[in-house]
Scaffold this motif. Structure first.
Motif, PDB file in Angstrom:
ATOM      1  N   TYR A 161       0.832  -1.197   0.000  1.00 49.24           N
ATOM      2  CA  TYR A 161       0.000   0.000   0.000  1.00 49.24           C
ATOM      3  C   TYR A 161       0.869   1.251   0.000  1.00 49.24           C
ATOM      4  O   TYR A 161       2.060   1.196   0.300  1.00 49.24           O
ATOM      5  N   HIS A 162       0.252   2.388  -0.311  1.00 51.55           N
ATOM      6  CA  HIS A 162       0.986   3.649  -0.416  1.00 51.55           C
ATOM      7  C   HIS A 162       1.605   4.089   0.903  1.00 51.55           C
ATOM      8  O   HIS A 162       2.558   4.838   0.921  1.00 51.55           O
ATOM      9  N   ASN A 163       1.090   3.635   2.034  1.00 53.31           N
ATOM     10  CA  ASN A 163       1.644   4.005   3.339  1.00 53.31           C
ATOM     11  C   ASN A 163       2.691   2.990   3.830  1.00 53.31           C
ATOM     12  O   ASN A 163       2.994   2.935   5.009  1.00 53.31           O
ATOM     13  N   TYR A 164       3.224   2.189   2.907  1.00 56.49           N
ATOM     14  CA  TYR A 164       4.262   1.181   3.154  1.00 56.49           C
ATOM     15  C   TYR A 164       3.774  -0.001   3.986  1.00 56.49           C
ATOM     16  O   TYR A 164       4.557  -0.765   4.519  1.00 56.49           O
ATOM     17  N   GLU A 165       2.463  -0.151   4.077  1.00 53.87           N
ATOM     18  CA  GLU A 165       1.909  -1.344   4.713  1.00 53.87           C
ATOM     19  C   GLU A 165       1.938  -2.481   3.699  1.00 53.87           C
ATOM     20  O   GLU A 165       1.703  -2.282   2.506  1.00 53.87           O
ATOM     21  N   ILE A 166       2.227  -3.684   4.167  1.00 50.20           N
ATOM     22  CA  ILE A 166       2.284  -4.863   3.310  1.00 50.20           C
ATOM     23  C   ILE A 166       1.307  -5.905   3.852  1.00 50.20           C
ATOM     24  O   ILE A 166       1.253  -6.135   5.057  1.00 50.20           O
ATOM     25  N   THR A 167       0.544  -6.517   2.960  1.00 50.91           N
ATOM     26  CA  THR A 167      -0.306  -7.640   3.327  1.00 50.91           C
ATOM     27  C   THR A 167       0.137  -8.847   2.512  1.00 50.91           C
ATOM     28  O   THR A 167       0.198  -8.783   1.290  1.00 50.91           O
ATOM     29  N   PHE A 168       0.486  -9.919   3.217  1.00 50.15           N
ATOM     30  CA  PHE A 168       0.815 -11.182   2.558  1.00 50.15           C
ATOM     31  C   PHE A 168      -0.362 -12.120   2.743  1.00 50.15           C
ATOM     32  O   PHE A 168      -0.834 -12.317   3.854  1.00 50.15           O
ATOM     33  N   GLU A 169      -0.833 -12.689   1.640  1.00 50.14           N
ATOM     34  CA  GLU A 169      -1.897 -13.679   1.683  1.00 50.14           C
ATOM     35  C   GLU A 169      -1.282 -15.032   1.331  1.00 50.14           C
ATOM     36  O   GLU A 169      -0.806 -15.237   0.218  1.00 50.14           O
ATOM     37  N   PHE A 170      -1.286 -15.934   2.309  1.00 48.65           N
ATOM     38  CA  PHE A 170      -0.691 -17.249   2.122  1.00 48.65           C
ATOM     39  C   PHE A 170      -1.689 -18.195   1.474  1.00 48.65           C
ATOM     40  O   PHE A 170      -2.904 -18.006   1.548  1.00 48.65           O
ATOM     41  N   LYS A 171      -1.182 -19.204   0.830  1.00 55.01           N
ATOM     42  CA  LYS A 171      -2.002 -20.159   0.095  1.00 55.01           C
ATOM     43  C   LYS A 171      -2.979 -20.909   1.009  1.00 55.01           C
ATOM     44  O   LYS A 171      -4.016 -21.351   0.557  1.00 55.01           O
ATOM     45  N   CYS A 172      -2.669 -21.006   2.283  1.00 55.56           N
ATOM     46  CA  CYS A 172      -3.545 -21.706   3.221  1.00 55.56           C
ATOM     47  C   CYS A 172      -4.680 -20.809   3.717  1.00 55.56           C
ATOM     48  O   CYS A 172      -5.529 -21.250   4.479  1.00 55.56           O
ATOM     49  N   GLY A 173      -4.698 -19.521   3.307  1.00 49.72           N
ATOM     50  CA  GLY A 173      -5.777 -18.625   3.690  1.00 49.72           C
ATOM     51  C   GLY A 173      -5.417 -17.634   4.781  1.00 49.72           C
ATOM     52  O   GLY A 173      -6.199 -16.753   5.096  1.00 49.72           O
ATOM     53  N   ILE A 174      -4.245 -17.752   5.359  1.00 47.85           N
ATOM     54  CA  ILE A 174      -3.807 -16.843   6.415  1.00 47.85           C
ATOM     55  C   ILE A 174      -3.330 -15.538   5.789  1.00 47.85           C
ATOM     56  O   ILE A 174      -2.670 -15.544   4.759  1.00 47.85           O
ATOM     57  N   LYS A 175      -3.680 -14.415   6.432  1.00 44.80           N
ATOM     58  CA  LYS A 175      -3.210 -13.098   5.999  1.00 44.80           C
ATOM     59  C   LYS A 175      -2.363 -12.499   7.106  1.00 44.80           C
ATOM     60  O   LYS A 175      -2.703 -12.594   8.285  1.00 44.80           O
ATOM     61  N   ARG A 176      -1.260 -11.886   6.725  1.00 48.18           N
ATOM     62  CA  ARG A 176      -0.368 -11.223   7.682  1.00 48.18           C
ATOM     63  C   ARG A 176      -0.067  -9.824   7.183  1.00 48.18           C
ATOM     64  O   ARG A 176       0.210  -9.632   6.001  1.00 48.18           O
ATOM     65  N   ASN A 177      -0.126  -8.866   8.092  1.00 46.47           N
ATOM     66  CA  ASN A 177       0.181  -7.477   7.762  1.00 46.47           C
ATOM     67  C   ASN A 177       1.506  -7.080   8.392  1.00 46.47           C
ATOM     68  O   ASN A 177       1.882  -7.585   9.452  1.00 46.47           O
ATOM     69  N   GLY A 178       2.167  -6.154   7.744  1.00 45.89           N
ATOM     70  CA  GLY A 178       3.422  -5.626   8.254  1.00 45.89           C
ATOM     71  C   GLY A 178       3.713  -4.297   7.598  1.00 45.89           C
ATOM     72  O   GLY A 178       2.937  -3.813   6.772  1.00 45.89           O
ATOM     73  N   TRP A 179       4.811  -3.707   7.964  1.00 46.95           N
ATOM     74  CA  TRP A 179       5.218  -2.434   7.380  1.00 46.95           C
ATOM     75  C   TRP A 179       6.667  -2.524   6.951  1.00 46.95           C
ATOM     76  O   TRP A 179       7.458  -3.243   7.555  1.00 46.95           O
ATOM     77  N   THR A 180       6.994  -1.794   5.937  1.00 41.26           N
ATOM     78  CA  THR A 180       8.357  -1.744   5.444  1.00 41.26           C
ATOM     79  C   THR A 180       8.906  -0.346   5.643  1.00 41.26           C
ATOM     80  O   THR A 180       8.147   0.602   5.770  1.00 41.26           O
ATOM     81  N   LYS A 181      10.204  -0.253   5.710  1.00 45.21           N
ATOM     82  CA  LYS A 181      10.844   1.049   5.830  1.00 45.21           C
ATOM     83  C   LYS A 181      10.995   1.665   4.454  1.00 45.21           C
ATOM     84  O   LYS A 181      11.234   0.976   3.473  1.00 45.21           O
TER      85      LYS A 181
END
Length: 63
Positions: A38-58
């Motif tokens: 996302y534009h605010n450097y947030e990252i969402t990873f969607e795993f093949k098993c259906g789990i979603k994880r959010n994080g931020w990058t520098k």
């Protein structure tokens, strides 16, 4: 259920590898379905098993 346990073990291994600066991109590519930056450097990873994880990058500059 075994599939979810297996996927969780892979995700945990990825997390441990990232913390050890020993990132395994081959495992990551096999377990992640897609990633959204996302534009605010947030990252969402969607795993093949259906789990979603959010994080931020520098914010970094390209050299």
């Amino acid at each position: 259920m075994r599939h979810l346990i297996y996927e969780q073990e892979i995700i945990q291994q990825e997390y441990d590898d990232i913390n050890d600066n020993n990132f395994r991109d081959d495992i990551f590519a096999k377990t992640v379905d897609r990633g959204i930056l996302y534009h605010n450097y947030e990252i969402t990873f969607e795993f093949k098993c259906g789990i979603k994880r959010n994080g931020w990058t520098k914010k970094t500059k390209k050299k």
